[in-house]
Design a protein around this motif. Structure first.
Motif: not given
Length: 392
Positions: A182-185, A191-197
């Protein structure tokens, strides 16, 4: 189940079952990021033979003896690791691997005493390989370093998130589990997928400023993937100030060397300008407090690009940068002599421009930079409209 069936094909009926996990071990380090270990045992399955119940008949003595001659195999790992005591060590603590090498200073090696220093092996990064001072050889003093030792010096740019555990270099997941993928987006979500960035970017293009520290923008708390860079090399310097008004880089008219600097809960990489590349500041983040970006102005500004990523927020003002019209700059002060830089080519002639125009004159062959305001998505309903870098 699939792994167990494959194991049965390989090992026959001698596939065991795991015991429960034992208690976590003590942390391998008191600070700086140690490792705790948890283990379990591979046990022989009871009353099982080829996956079916063997009935009430106990195995014969001969069968029991044959079983004991063959090791029991289990599917999975018998160890798991977790990070602990991750707070920074005091400055006087020194390098952890160097301490392990120095522990052999009082132990004779081939009838001689040496003062050992660490040697990093790319092939075996988790063995304790050391070399004596004032000598050109090195030896492996211990097959394994202590768990929690970094795989390369200062973490290294390629293995900053890797640590030694049980003699192997393992990735540290953002969840604190050693060996986790697991890594940070981009905006710091584990574990994010950049959808909240939300990407915020722009260029500061005011060409003529008063000599001294001039504010470029303030980056809000929570920002990640921060990068500030000059479009074209100049004799100016970037400076970084934390929210507590203490400078992290290039404060008090002192120019720092290129390197890593700690502040606002993050590590900033600063690189001074060269003949071909302008000043740069970068940090992975997230930062825990706002930071101010200054330009130590000495000659015409040719453009400063900035970008950062932050989690989407209903409050637009908490996402946008605060620009100089929103903040008060430092009072001007007479600049002392600054380090001399290589002579730059003569600046191009300046094209006359209307009063109040904020765009810099582009260098020959370079496209005119965009407007100062950052490129942002559509303003949410009900939010104020942005005019000249401030919210109306």
């Amino acid at each position: 189940m699939v792994q167990e069936r494959l194991a049965r094909r390989r090992y026959g009926s001698e596939v065991g079952q795991w015991s429960g996990w034992a208690s976590w071990s003590a942390c391998s380090r008191s600070c700086g990021g140690g490792v705790r270990t948890q283990t379990r045992l591979c046990l022989e399955k009871v009353a099982k033979d080829n996956g079916t119940d063997s009935g009430d008949q106990p195995p014969s003595r001969a069968e029991t003896g044959r079983r004991r001659l063959r090791p029991i195999q289990c599917v999975g790992s018998d160890k798991r690791f977790h990070m602990c005591n991750e707070e920074d060590c005091p400055p006087e603590a020194g390098d952890f691997r160097a301490e392990q090498c120095a522990s052999f200073n009082e132990k004779p090696y081939k009838d001689r005493l040496y003062r050992w220093r660490p040697h990093y092996s790319t092939k075996r990064p988790c063995s304790l390989t050391c070399g004596p001072e004032n000598a050109s050889f090195y030896v492996t003093l211990r097959r394994r370093v202590i768990d929690g030792t970094r795989c390369s010096p200062d973490g290294g740019t390629d293995r900053a998130d890797h640590v030694c555990a049980a003699g192997h270099c393992k990735h540290i997941g953002c969840d604190g589990v050693v060996g986790s993928p697991r890594v940070r987006d981009a905006c710091g979500v584990c574990g994010g997928d950049n959808s909240t960035c939300h990407l915020v970017s722009g260029i500061f293009t005011e060409p003529h400023l008063r000599e001294g520290y001039q504010l470029v923008l303030q980056i809000p708390a929570g920002a990640c993937s921060i990068r500030i860079e000059e479009v074209v090399p100049t004799r100016n310097y970037l400076a970084l100030r934390a929210g507590n008004k203490e400078f992290i880089v290039n404060g008090a008219w002192n120019i720092d060397n290129s390197g890593q600097y700690q502040g606002a809960g993050a590590t900033f990489m600063y690189r001074r300008q060269t003949d071909t590349q302008g000043e740069t500041l970068a940090a992975t983040g997230p930062i825990t407090e706002p930071v101010d970006i200054f330009l130590l102005y000495r000659q015409m500004n040719r453009g400063i690009k900035y970008e950062y990523v932050i989690k989407r927020n209903a409050s637009l003002s908490s996402v946008l940068p605060r620009l100089p019209n929103d903040l008060q700059s430092l009072p001007p002060a007479p600049p002392p002599a600054l380090p001399a830089l290589p002579q730059l080519p003569a600046r191009p002639s300046v094209v006359p421009r209307p009063t109040g125009h904020r765009n810099a004159v582009p260098a020959p062959g370079v496209a005119r930079p965009p407007h100062t305001a950052p490129r942002l998505p559509a303003t949410p309903a009900g939010a104020g409209q942005r005019r000249g870098g401030v919210l109306a």
